[in-house]
Design a protein around this motif. Structure first.
Motif, PDB file in Angstrom:
ATOM      1  N   HIS A   5       0.078  -1.016  -0.129  1.00  0.00           N
ATOM      2  CA  HIS A   5      -0.164   0.113  -0.317  1.00  0.00           C
ATOM      3  C   HIS A   5       1.013   1.344   0.179  1.00  0.00           C
ATOM      4  O   HIS A   5       1.923   1.301   0.911  1.00  0.00           O
ATOM      5  CB  HIS A   5      -0.747   0.038   0.948  1.00  0.00           C
ATOM      6  N   LYS A   7       1.127   4.750   1.065  1.00  0.00           N
ATOM      7  CA  LYS A   7       0.469   5.578   2.081  1.00  0.00           C
ATOM      8  C   LYS A   7      -0.402   6.888   1.486  1.00  0.00           C
ATOM      9  O   LYS A   7       0.465   7.778   1.136  1.00  0.00           O
ATOM     10  CB  LYS A   7       1.123   5.719   3.477  1.00  0.00           C
ATOM     11  N   GLY A  36      -5.566   0.721  -6.495  1.00  0.00           N
ATOM     12  CA  GLY A  36      -6.076  -0.510  -5.832  1.00  0.00           C
ATOM     13  C   GLY A  36      -5.613  -2.114  -6.206  1.00  0.00           C
ATOM     14  O   GLY A  36      -4.547  -1.772  -7.139  1.00  0.00           O
ATOM     15  N   GLU A  37      -6.255  -3.248  -5.128  1.00  0.00           N
ATOM     16  CA  GLU A  37      -6.213  -4.373  -5.980  1.00  0.00           C
ATOM     17  C   GLU A  37      -6.876  -4.820  -6.026  1.00  0.00           C
ATOM     18  O   GLU A  37      -6.749  -6.331  -6.556  1.00  0.00           O
ATOM     19  CB  GLU A  37      -6.295  -4.684  -4.314  1.00  0.00           C
ATOM     20  N   ASP A 120      -2.490   4.148  -4.846  1.00  0.00           N
ATOM     21  CA  ASP A 120      -2.390   3.988  -3.791  1.00  0.00           C
ATOM     22  C   ASP A 120      -1.522   2.304  -3.797  1.00  0.00           C
ATOM     23  O   ASP A 120      -1.588   1.778  -2.922  1.00  0.00           O
ATOM     24  CB  ASP A 120      -4.142   3.942  -2.970  1.00  0.00           C
ATOM     25  N   THR A 121      -1.229   1.708  -4.670  1.00  0.00           N
ATOM     26  CA  THR A 121      -0.367   0.019  -4.909  1.00  0.00           C
ATOM     27  C   THR A 121       0.270  -0.087  -5.617  1.00  0.00           C
ATOM     28  O   THR A 121      -0.044   0.078  -6.692  1.00  0.00           O
ATOM     29  CB  THR A 121      -2.256  -0.683  -5.160  1.00  0.00           C
TER      30      THR A 121
END
Length: 134
Positions: A5, A7, A36-37, A120-121
């Protein structure tokens, strides 16, 4: 494969550092920054960097709303050597990512995803050993 992630997501001035050692007989490895994942539907990919040893290419692309964009592959030289350490820095600037390998700027990749904070990933896979992530 590694998935981590970021941050607070990306923003201008933020830098991602990936350090590792290329495997002895590598085919390829990849570093992706995604929103995202999610696998289904697949998360947007802000930038995917893929080192391909057979072609000595370091290609980059992005995938927005399930559609891959135009692949970019021109580089001044191929910086990765089997069984040797490397340092990749991804610097986020307002219009683009700047990619440095071992301290040398290799190329720019202009943003195709508007909302930088949604990125964010980080995903890393392929023929390498990760030694440091920052």
């Amino acid at each position: 494969p590694f998935c981590g992630h970021i941050k607070g997501g990306m923003r201008p001035g933020k830098k991602i550092l990936v350090m590792g050692i290329v495997d002895l007989n590598p085919e390829s490895f990849g570093i992706s920054l995604t929103c995202g994942e999610s696998e289904d539907p697949p998360a947007d990919v802000a930038i995917e960097l893929k080192a391909v040893f057979t072609d000595r290419q370091f290609v980059r692309n992005s995938c927005v709303a399930g559609e891959w964009g135009e692949e970019q592959s021109s580089i001044p030289y191929f910086p990765f050597i089997p069984d040797q350490p490397f340092r990749v820095e991804i610097l986020c600037e307002h219009p683009r990512f700047r990619i440095f390998v071992d301290g040398h700027q290799l190329f720019d990749f202009y943003h195709r995803i508007e909302t930088l904070s949604a990125i964010d990933t980080i995903k890393i896979n392929g023929d390498l050993q990760l030694t440091k992530l920052g």
